[in-house]
Design an enzyme around this catalytic site. Structure first.
Site, short mmCIF file in Angstrom:
data_model
loop_
_atom_site.label_atom_id
_atom_site.label_comp_id
_atom_site.label_asym_id
_atom_site.label_seq_id
_atom_site.Cartn_x
_atom_site.Cartn_y
_atom_site.Cartn_z
N CYS A 1 0.81 -1.24 0.01
CA CYS A 1 0.05 0.08 0.03
C CYS A 1 0.95 1.42 0.02
CB CYS A 1 -0.91 0.03 1.10
SG CYS A 1 -2.23 -1.37 1.24
N1 LIG Z 1 -2.59 -6.03 1.62
C1 LIG Z 1 -3.10 -4.84 2.35
O1 LIG Z 1 -2.80 -4.90 3.55
C2 LIG Z 1 -4.13 -3.95 1.83
C3 LIG Z 1 -4.97 -3.01 2.67
C4 LIG Z 1 -5.79 -2.03 1.75
C5 LIG Z 1 -6.01 -2.25 0.54
N2 LIG Z 1 -5.39 -2.98 -0.18
C6 LIG Z 1 -5.80 -3.10 -1.75
O2 LIG Z 1 -6.40 -4.16 -1.94
C7 LIG Z 1 -6.26 -4.72 -3.17
C8 LIG Z 1 -5.77 -6.16 -3.26
O3 LIG Z 1 -4.57 -6.17 -2.49
P1 LIG Z 1 -4.21 -7.63 -1.92
O4 LIG Z 1 -3.05 -7.25 -0.88
O5 LIG Z 1 -5.06 -8.45 -1.27
O6 LIG Z 1 -3.47 -8.47 -3.12
P2 LIG Z 1 -2.96 -10.08 -3.23
O7 LIG Z 1 -1.79 -9.92 -4.35
O8 LIG Z 1 -2.62 -10.48 -1.86
O9 LIG Z 1 -4.18 -10.86 -3.76
C9 LIG Z 1 -4.81 -10.80 -4.97
C10 LIG Z 1 -5.31 -11.81 -5.43
O10 LIG Z 1 -6.08 -12.00 -6.71
C11 LIG Z 1 -5.95 -12.84 -7.50
N3 LIG Z 1 -5.91 -12.43 -8.76
C12 LIG Z 1 -5.07 -11.68 -9.61
N4 LIG Z 1 -5.69 -11.61 -10.89
C13 LIG Z 1 -6.85 -12.03 -10.74
C14 LIG Z 1 -7.99 -12.05 -11.77
N5 LIG Z 1 -8.15 -11.61 -12.91
N6 LIG Z 1 -9.05 -13.03 -11.20
C15 LIG Z 1 -9.03 -13.36 -10.08
N7 LIG Z 1 -8.48 -13.22 -9.11
C16 LIG Z 1 -6.98 -12.56 -9.76
C17 LIG Z 1 -4.33 -13.16 -7.09
O11 LIG Z 1 -3.99 -14.77 -7.43
C18 LIG Z 1 -4.57 -13.03 -5.55
O12 LIG Z 1 -4.82 -14.07 -4.91
C19 LIG Z 1 -5.05 -3.81 -3.76
O13 LIG Z 1 -5.82 -2.71 -4.41
C20 LIG Z 1 -4.40 -3.34 -2.75
O14 LIG Z 1 -3.95 -1.92 -2.85
C21 LIG Z 1 -4.38 -4.13 0.43
#
Ligand SMILES: NC(=O)c1ccc[n+]([C@@H]2O[C@H](COP(=O)([O-])OP(=O)(O)OC[C@H]3O[C@@H](n4cnc5c(N)ncnc54)[C@H](O)[C@@H]3O)[C@@H](O)[C@H]2O)c1
Length: 441
Positions: free
Chosen positions: A270
């Site tokens: 983030c």
């Molecule tokens: N990690 C955090 O602490 C956090 C906190 C707040 C917001 N966010 C935001 O949330 C969003 C997701 O982050 P995250 O940390 O969960 O990411 P991540 O990489 O942990 O998870 C994303 C998941 O999406 C899957 N994926 C990718 N492309 C895909 C598709 N086309 N269809 C289906 N699945 C697919 C991946 O295999 C993965 O399991 C981002 O925008 C991030 O900025 C993250």
């Protein structure tokens, strides 16, 4: 069947697209709240592991996952077709930067295209991925409209930022207020109603853009304040003043001050990334977001600064970096988790390895570090976490505390290591004082 009737039938069913750090805890929260949940993820290995009850997210214990799968409350699949069976879909897909450090919405667009193909009339779609203001209206809405949906009439579209703080035991999904902003008032109302199943407080705003920007403001606020603390740390070191004491002293002011602490740089998905979503967007309005850029520059420099402090400590022992043995304690980007994304410890290890140091690490949360993108200069086959023993600590010319995990035995570290560079003020935090062999950032 009428559209309204059809969705009413699906209202207690929700799909979560993307089962990462955000999507998995959310899917579990909805399932534990009694809803029927479909989790969609295109990573087939992840789907197999999750279906066999193996969680990759520390906040979701595998037993919890197994219990809801066994109760039939959570189905995990790579098949978007199951979106046909739900009344609401929440998109939690990655929003990284491309190699020009510009927003890369390709996963979100691909996911929405697939959802739009299957979504039932009258359903709700919510985007949770962090992104620039305008994404929901300008990117998502046309995807659904191209398929003949009319947003606000037979499809409801909203943005609700995820605020999860992995590893935080106090502010869980349930205890963290949730912002929602729909394209229409009815979209907001429906999204608020969905989230009220899993959270104690929902805060509606008038438009998705406000919700999108609120999330960026929260993260930029942290980035800017951390940059200020980092600049203070560099200045204080030059001036011979203890920056940690200064911050604690300033924190006694009961109003108008909030402590932020220096460190070896920003990590995670983030804070190092999200601010650039806003600076990119601002350029379309002929504006440079100076605070964002400046904070980014200061924070990006911190691993280099940490490297220079380590080099100075070696120098004081008449040793060059080249050929020195460095043991890094903690390689994940924050305490008590295994997440390596953008971790400053890895960047510092890379800088040390490039300068010829022999680098090893200890991290109970990260048993193995593959070589490759993370630390390109690691030996073939990568590195495994070294055991934290007196011998291992004594063998190192310098031990670096990169992440302050709770179970790090700092008494053993300071007793056995020749020199310690503490980039987190961990020793004083745990032991009350830092002995002479410890150099604090
Ligand atoms: N990690 C955090 O602490 C956090 C906190 C707040 C917001 N966010 C935001 O949330 C969003 C997701 O982050 P995250 O940390 O969960 O990411 P991540 O990489 O942990 O998870 C994303 C998941 O999406 C899957 N994926 C990718 N492309 C895909 C598709 N086309 N269809 C289906 N699945 C697919 C991946 O295999 C993965 O399991 C981002 O925008 C991030 O900025 C993250």
């Amino acid at each position: 069947m009428e559209a309204a009737e059809q969705t009413a039938q699906f209202m207690d069913k929700v799909a979560i697209v993307g089962l990462g750090y955000v999507g998995l805890p959310l899917a579990v929260a909805f399932a534990e709240a009694g809803m029927s949940v479909v989790g969609v993820d295109t990573n087939r290995d992840r789907v197999v592991a999750l279906n066999s009850g193996e969680s990759h997210v520390e906040d979701v214990r595998s037993e919890r996952l197994r219990a809801i799968i066994a109760a039939g409350k959570l189905r995990i699949t790579s098949d978007y077709g199951l979106v046909r069976e739900v009344g609401s879909t929440i998109i939690c897909l990655p929003t990284p930067l491309n190699r020009h450090r510009e927003p890369d919405l390709s996963a979100v667009v691909a996911g929405c295209e697939a959802v739009a193909h299957y979504v039932v009339p009258g359903a709700l779609v919510v985007l949770e991925s962090t992104t620039y203001p305008g994404t929901t209206r300008e990117i998502l809405l046309p995807i659904f409209e191209r398929r003949g949906r009319r947003v606000g009439e037979d499809l409801y579209l909203a943005f609700s930022p995820e605020r999860i703080d992995p590893g935080n035991k106090v502010y869980t999904v349930a205890k963290t207020p949730r912002i929602v902003g729909g394209v229409t008032a009815e979209c907001t109302r429906r999204a608020a109603s969905l989230y009220s199943n899993i959270t104690q407080e929902v805060y509606p705003v008038s438009a998705p853009e406000s919700a999108e920007l609120a999330k960026l403001l929260e993260n930029i606020f942290r980035s800017v304040n951390i940059a200020l603390a980092n600049e203070m740390a560099i200045l204080c070191h030059r001036m011979g003043i203890d920056v940690w004491e200064v911050i604690e002293a300033a924190s006694t002011k009961p109003f108008g001050f909030m402590p932020f602490y220096p460190g070896p740089g920003l990590g995670g998905h983030c804070i190092p990334i999200d601010p650039f979503y806003l600076s990119w967007r601002a350029r379309a309005y002929n504006l440079n977001t100076e605070f964002v850029e400046l904070a980014g520059r200061v924070n990006v420099n911190m691993p280099h600064y940490a490297f220079s402090r380590i080099a100075n400590v070696l120098n004081s022992q008449k040793r060059p970096v080249s050929g020195s043995r460095i043991l890094m304690l903690g390689v994940s980007y924050k305490p008590n988790v295994s997440d390596l994304r953008e971790s400053p410890s890895l960047r510092i290890m890379q800088l040390l390895a490039e300068a010829g140091a022999e680098v090893s690490y200890h991290d109970p949360h990260v048993p193995h570090l593959p070589n490759g993108d993370l630390v390109p200069s690691l030996p073939n086959g990568g590195l495994s976490s070294a055991e934290l023993t007196e011998e291992e600590l004594a063998r190192a010319d310098c031990v670096v505390i990169g992440t302050h995990h709770d179970d790090l035995d700092l008494r053993l570290v300071v007793k056995s290591a020749k020199k310690v560079v503490d980039l987190r003020n961990a020793v004083r935090y745990d032991l009350g004082e830092a002995p002479a062999n410890v150099e604090v950032l």
